[in-house]
Design a protein around this motif. Structure first.
Motif, PDB file in Angstrom:
ATOM      1  N   SER A   9      -4.347 -40.472  12.171  1.00  0.00           N
ATOM      2  CA  SER A   9      -3.627 -41.665  11.751  1.00  0.00           C
ATOM      3  C   SER A   9      -3.737 -42.757  12.805  1.00  0.00           C
ATOM      4  O   SER A   9      -3.745 -43.951  12.484  1.00  0.00           O
ATOM      5  CB  SER A   9      -2.150 -41.331  11.487  1.00  0.00           C
ATOM      6  OG  SER A   9      -1.557 -40.761  12.650  1.00  0.00           O
ATOM      7  N   THR A  10      -3.813 -42.366  14.074  1.00  0.00           N
ATOM      8  CA  THR A  10      -3.959 -43.341  15.149  1.00  0.00           C
ATOM      9  C   THR A  10      -4.936 -42.816  16.207  1.00  0.00           C
ATOM     10  O   THR A  10      -5.071 -41.608  16.395  1.00  0.00           O
ATOM     11  CB  THR A  10      -2.618 -43.642  15.837  1.00  0.00           C
ATOM     12  OG1 THR A  10      -2.085 -42.432  16.392  1.00  0.00           O
ATOM     13  CG2 THR A  10      -1.621 -44.238  14.848  1.00  0.00           C
ATOM     14  N   MET A  37     -13.263 -42.498  14.081  1.00  0.00           N
ATOM     15  CA  MET A  37     -13.124 -42.736  15.517  1.00  0.00           C
ATOM     16  C   MET A  37     -13.510 -44.182  15.826  1.00  0.00           C
ATOM     17  O   MET A  37     -14.583 -44.642  15.436  1.00  0.00           O
ATOM     18  CB  MET A  37     -14.005 -41.788  16.329  1.00  0.00           C
ATOM     19  CG  MET A  37     -13.987 -42.098  17.828  1.00  0.00           C
ATOM     20  SD  MET A  37     -15.127 -41.081  18.805  1.00  0.00           S
ATOM     21  CE  MET A  37     -14.172 -39.575  18.931  1.00  0.00           C
ATOM     22  N   PRO A  38     -12.672 -44.926  16.539  1.00  0.00           N
ATOM     23  CA  PRO A  38     -13.045 -46.285  16.928  1.00  0.00           C
ATOM     24  C   PRO A  38     -14.266 -46.277  17.849  1.00  0.00           C
ATOM     25  O   PRO A  38     -14.308 -45.538  18.827  1.00  0.00           O
ATOM     26  CB  PRO A  38     -11.804 -46.792  17.670  1.00  0.00           C
ATOM     27  CG  PRO A  38     -10.688 -45.952  17.136  1.00  0.00           C
ATOM     28  CD  PRO A  38     -11.286 -44.597  16.914  1.00  0.00           C
ATOM     29  N   ASN A  60     -13.596 -47.944  11.578  1.00  0.00           N
ATOM     30  CA  ASN A  60     -13.034 -48.469  12.831  1.00  0.00           C
ATOM     31  C   ASN A  60     -14.119 -48.828  13.840  1.00  0.00           C
ATOM     32  O   ASN A  60     -13.905 -48.758  15.053  1.00  0.00           O
ATOM     33  CB  ASN A  60     -12.075 -47.450  13.452  1.00  0.00           C
ATOM     34  CG  ASN A  60     -10.845 -47.224  12.593  1.00  0.00           C
ATOM     35  OD1 ASN A  60     -10.365 -48.148  11.944  1.00  0.00           O
ATOM     36  ND2 ASN A  60     -10.351 -46.007  12.580  1.00  0.00           N
ATOM     37  N   SER A  61     -15.279 -49.214  13.332  1.00  0.00           N
ATOM     38  CA  SER A  61     -16.410 -49.499  14.211  1.00  0.00           C
ATOM     39  C   SER A  61     -16.631 -51.001  14.360  1.00  0.00           C
ATOM     40  O   SER A  61     -16.201 -51.809  13.529  1.00  0.00           O
ATOM     41  CB  SER A  61     -17.680 -48.848  13.661  1.00  0.00           C
ATOM     42  OG  SER A  61     -18.036 -49.439  12.422  1.00  0.00           O
TER      43      SER A  61
END
Length: 303
Positions: A9-10, A37-38, A60-61
């Motif tokens: 979630s984060t 995953m960022p 999240n890229s």
């Protein structure tokens, strides 16, 4: 659980990757990491191998085109400065860290506000720790012991660190192949020294951390595969750049006479290795040693 299912979630960090014609290596790395995953990819090849396409399914890229030819330090700083995360993780396209390893490194920083960086130990194809997981400030004594190969019997005596798994080691600088970084402190220290195109920016960062009275940590209990495939420019080009960067670093922090002593020892040592490699029929290795010498003597290769 599959990579696709392993979602959070984060996230507390962003993975920073500098790419130079590294699409194949990035494909292998992304296949092992959660899709959410960022991650930011800084492309130093001006889109030549379309690494931006690899981020299409990663929500999240980020993709940054450096404009090409910026070198590692400038490109990495670009990704770190533009991140919104308190912690970033530097990786190489040909490294293969797991989420569990990265989590440990970031948790180190969260637990200790004086810790600026925490790095895993990189291992080669033989499953043994690589030489150069970090190292120590160059001095004439350390350079001499390096060219004599003393690190093989006394691992902390020379220039570069080859850790023993599970045995604590405290180098004065750490390689950034899998390293968690406290972003705010990194930027306060000036980030990577952009006068280094590639190589020795990690040595310079370690010096800045020490001079600020802060700390860095090498995890010898966390081994990460490295060198899954070559990335970047040709090997002799990179070795010449490595030699040139070493001389640049020596000149920044030493008097001219001291620089000449250390450079002369490096040239003599690698000249001997070049001759020995050619005598053994290892032409490629000999060419790499010769390229390093060229960097020490005449500077970086043409772009």
């Amino acid at each position: 659980m599959s990579v696709e299912q392993a979602k959070r979630s984060t996230w507390q960090y962003e993975l920073v990757l500098v790419s130079y014609h590294s699409r194949e290596q990035l494909e292998g790395l992304f296949a092992t990491l959660p899709l959410d995953m960022p991650v930011v990819v800084i492309d130093n090849a001006k889109g030549a191998d379309r690494v931006d396409e690899l981020l299409a399914d990663r929500p999240n890229s980020r993709y940054l085109d450096s404009g090409g030819g910026k070198g590692f330090a400038k490109a990495a700083n670009m990704g770190i400065r533009s991140s919104r995360y308190d912690y970033i993780v530097l990786g190489n396209p040909d490294s293969r860290p797991t989420v569990d390893v990265i989590d440990v490194l970031v948790d180190d920083l969260i637990a200790d506000p004086e810790l600026v960086t925490s790095a895993a130990t990189m291992k080669g194809h033989d499953d043994k720790p690589e030489l150069g997981n970090g190292g120590w400030e160059p001095t004439p004594r350390r350079v001499l012991l390096h060219v004599l190969g003393a690190h093989k019997v006394a691992p902390t005596s020379a220039l570069f660190a080859r850790p023993t798994p599970g045995r604590p080691m405290n180098p004065e600088w750490l390689t950034g192949a899998c390293m968690a970084v406290r972003r705010a402190t990194f930027l306060d220290l000036g980030g990577f020294d952009e006068t280094f195109y590639v190589y020795n920016e990690d040595m310079a960062l370690g010096r800045a951390i020490r001079e600020a009275g802060l700390r860095q940590q090498l995890h010898t209990d966390l081994l990460v595969p490295h060198g899954a495939g070559g990335s970047g420019a040709g090997k002799t080009w990179m070795l010449q750049m490595r030699g040139a960067s070493m001389v640049r670093y020596l000149r920044k922090h030493n008097a001219p006479a001291r620089v000449n002593v250390m450079r002369s020892m490096l040239v003599a040592g690698y000249a001997g290795r070049t001759v020995l490699s050619r005598a053994r029929g290892k032409k490629a290795v000999a060419d790499e040693h010769a390229a390093y010498i060229k960097g020490l003597l005449v500077g970086p290769p043409a772009p």
